[in-house]
Design an enzyme around this catalytic site. Structure first.
Site, PDB file in Angstrom:
ATOM      1  CG  ASP A  21      -1.935   0.644   1.240  1.00  0.00           C
ATOM      2  OD1 ASP A  21      -1.902   1.480  -0.290  1.00  0.00           O
ATOM      3  OD2 ASP A  21      -3.033   0.495   2.348  1.00  0.00           O
ATOM      4  N   GLY A  24       0.191   5.630  -4.268  1.00  0.00           N
ATOM      5  CA  GLY A  24      -0.410   6.946  -4.814  1.00  0.00           C
ATOM      6  C   GLY A  24       0.027   7.721  -3.830  1.00  0.00           C
ATOM      7  NE  ARG A  25      -1.597   6.487   1.209  1.00  0.00           N
ATOM      8  CZ  ARG A  25      -1.961   5.476   1.812  1.00  0.00           C
ATOM      9  NH1 ARG A  25      -1.334   5.923   3.428  1.00  0.00           N
ATOM     10  NH2 ARG A  25      -1.341   4.361   1.569  1.00  0.00           N
ATOM     11  NE  ARG A  34      -4.473   6.639  -7.116  1.00  0.00           N
ATOM     12  CZ  ARG A  34      -4.340   6.339  -5.717  1.00  0.00           C
ATOM     13  NH1 ARG A  34      -4.317   7.458  -4.849  1.00  0.00           N
ATOM     14  NH2 ARG A  34      -4.494   5.053  -5.540  1.00  0.00           N
ATOM     15  CB  SER A  66      -8.857  -5.722  -3.418  1.00  0.00           C
ATOM     16  OG  SER A  66      -9.147  -4.354  -3.763  1.00  0.00           O
ATOM     17  CG  ASN A  69      -7.622  -1.891  -5.564  1.00  0.00           C
ATOM     18  OD1 ASN A  69      -6.973  -2.474  -5.047  1.00  0.00           O
ATOM     19  ND2 ASN A  69      -7.883  -0.908  -4.358  1.00  0.00           N
ATOM     20  NE  ARG A  72      -7.756   2.046  -6.034  1.00  0.00           N
ATOM     21  CZ  ARG A  72      -5.957   2.473  -5.317  1.00  0.00           C
ATOM     22  NH1 ARG A  72      -5.180   2.809  -5.553  1.00  0.00           N
ATOM     23  NH2 ARG A  72      -5.673   1.904  -3.862  1.00  0.00           N
ATOM     24  NE  ARG A 195      -8.718   0.965   5.454  1.00  0.00           N
ATOM     25  CZ  ARG A 195      -7.361   1.785   4.712  1.00  0.00           C
ATOM     26  NH1 ARG A 195      -7.609   2.829   6.158  1.00  0.00           N
ATOM     27  NH2 ARG A 195      -6.523   2.621   4.157  1.00  0.00           N
ATOM     28  CB  SER A 197      -8.080  -4.070   2.418  1.00  0.00           C
ATOM     29  OG  SER A 197      -7.767  -2.029   3.726  1.00  0.00           O
ATOM     30  CD  GLU A 208       2.468 -12.528  16.117  1.00  0.00           C
ATOM     31  OE1 GLU A 208       2.424 -11.354  16.956  1.00  0.00           O
ATOM     32  OE2 GLU A 208       2.234 -13.923  17.085  1.00  0.00           O
TER      33      GLU A 208
END
Ligand code: IPE
Ligand code: IPE
Ligand code: MG
Length: 247
Positions: A21, A24-25, A34, A66, A69, A72, A195, A197, A208
């Protein structure tokens, strides 16, 4: 350099799952669209696949797309799909060289035809490799997988092949798309999001969890090392007490 040599070789997770993940950021932070982030994420896929195999991981599952997704922007979905075809076509040689078998989970028949074909080709060509399985989760939904398993089990009951009283965790595991694959011991999610997702909802029951603030395109072997190191320091209790585990 043996980047993994300080790790306890007896406690390397057999199966690592990663929610890749932050593409994009990462792109935004570089003042780019992106898609630029997705392109750079491919380098991390290559590096982490290689690193996992070097460390002795047997299964690496990467969440690549996913079912959610699809919502988008069309442009981004299309770019992701073409990137996937390109990457597949370029990486098969490396997978062969490193003796890595490609597999998928999720409904790949719903991907564009080109993607489906290049994945199929990749899976066929690498089918006999046995150092590590690289499992791409594509058009994947943990909930959908559980529903599918339920339908298969219900059909077996209806046909009289299975008694309701005999349905157990094993029955479920065998009917999921991950049948035969041990559950991940370690889940890594990059980019600081906390999360799941809709990823591997059944399989992560006792995994873990490790959350890294690093955006996926910056995720390197060193970060994988940190995650495995953290995993090796955990005490996995499976419901028991700490005393029972240390004895
Ligand atoms: C992960 O990065 C890649 C995919 C989901 C395909 P994102 O695209 O989700 O990046 P952020 O979360 O928007 O930064
Ligand atoms: C999860 O990431 C899916 C993949 C990494 C492929 P997202 O970035 O799509 O997750 P949400 O929607 O922010 O939870
Ligand atoms: Mg994201």
């Amino acid at each position: 350099m043996d980047w993994f040599k300080d790790l306890d070789s007896e406690k390397i997770p057999e199966h690592i799952a990663i929610i890749m993940d932050g593409n994009g950021r990462w792109a935004k932070a570089h003042g780019k669209p992106r898609v630029f982030g997705h392109k750079n994420g491919v380098k991390s896929v290559r590096e982490i696949t290689e690193g996992s195999a070097e460390a002795g991981v047997r299964y690496l599952t990467l969440y690549a797309f996913s079912t959610e997704n699809w919502s988008r922007p069309k442009l981004e979905v299309n770019a992701l799909m073409s990137l996937l075809v390109q990457t597949m076509d370029n990486e098969i040689t490396t997978l062969m060289k490193n003796n890595i078998r490609l597999r998928t989970i999720g409904d790949i028949s719903q991907l564009p035809e080109k993607n489906y074909q290049s994945l199929k080709k990749g899976m066929e060509e690498t089918a006999h490799n046995d150092r590590m399985d690289l499992i791409l989760a594509l058009n994947y939904s943990g909930q959908a997988d559980i529903i599918n398993a339920t339908k298969k089990i219900a059909a077996e009951v209806k046909e009289g092949k299975l008694n309701i009283a005999d349905i157990n965790c094993g029955t479920f595991s065998q009917n999921l798309s991950t049948a035969g694959i041990p559950p991940p011991e370690l889940l890594i999610r990059t980019s600081g999001e906390l999360r799941l997702s809709n990823f591997l909802l059944w399989e992560l029951a006792y995994t873990e969890l490790y959350f890294s603030p690093v955006f996926w395109p910056d995720f390197r072997k060193q970060h994988l090392y940190d995650a495995i190191k953290s995993f090796q320091q955990r005490e996995r209790r499976f419901g028991k007490t700490g005393e029972q585990i240390s004895n």
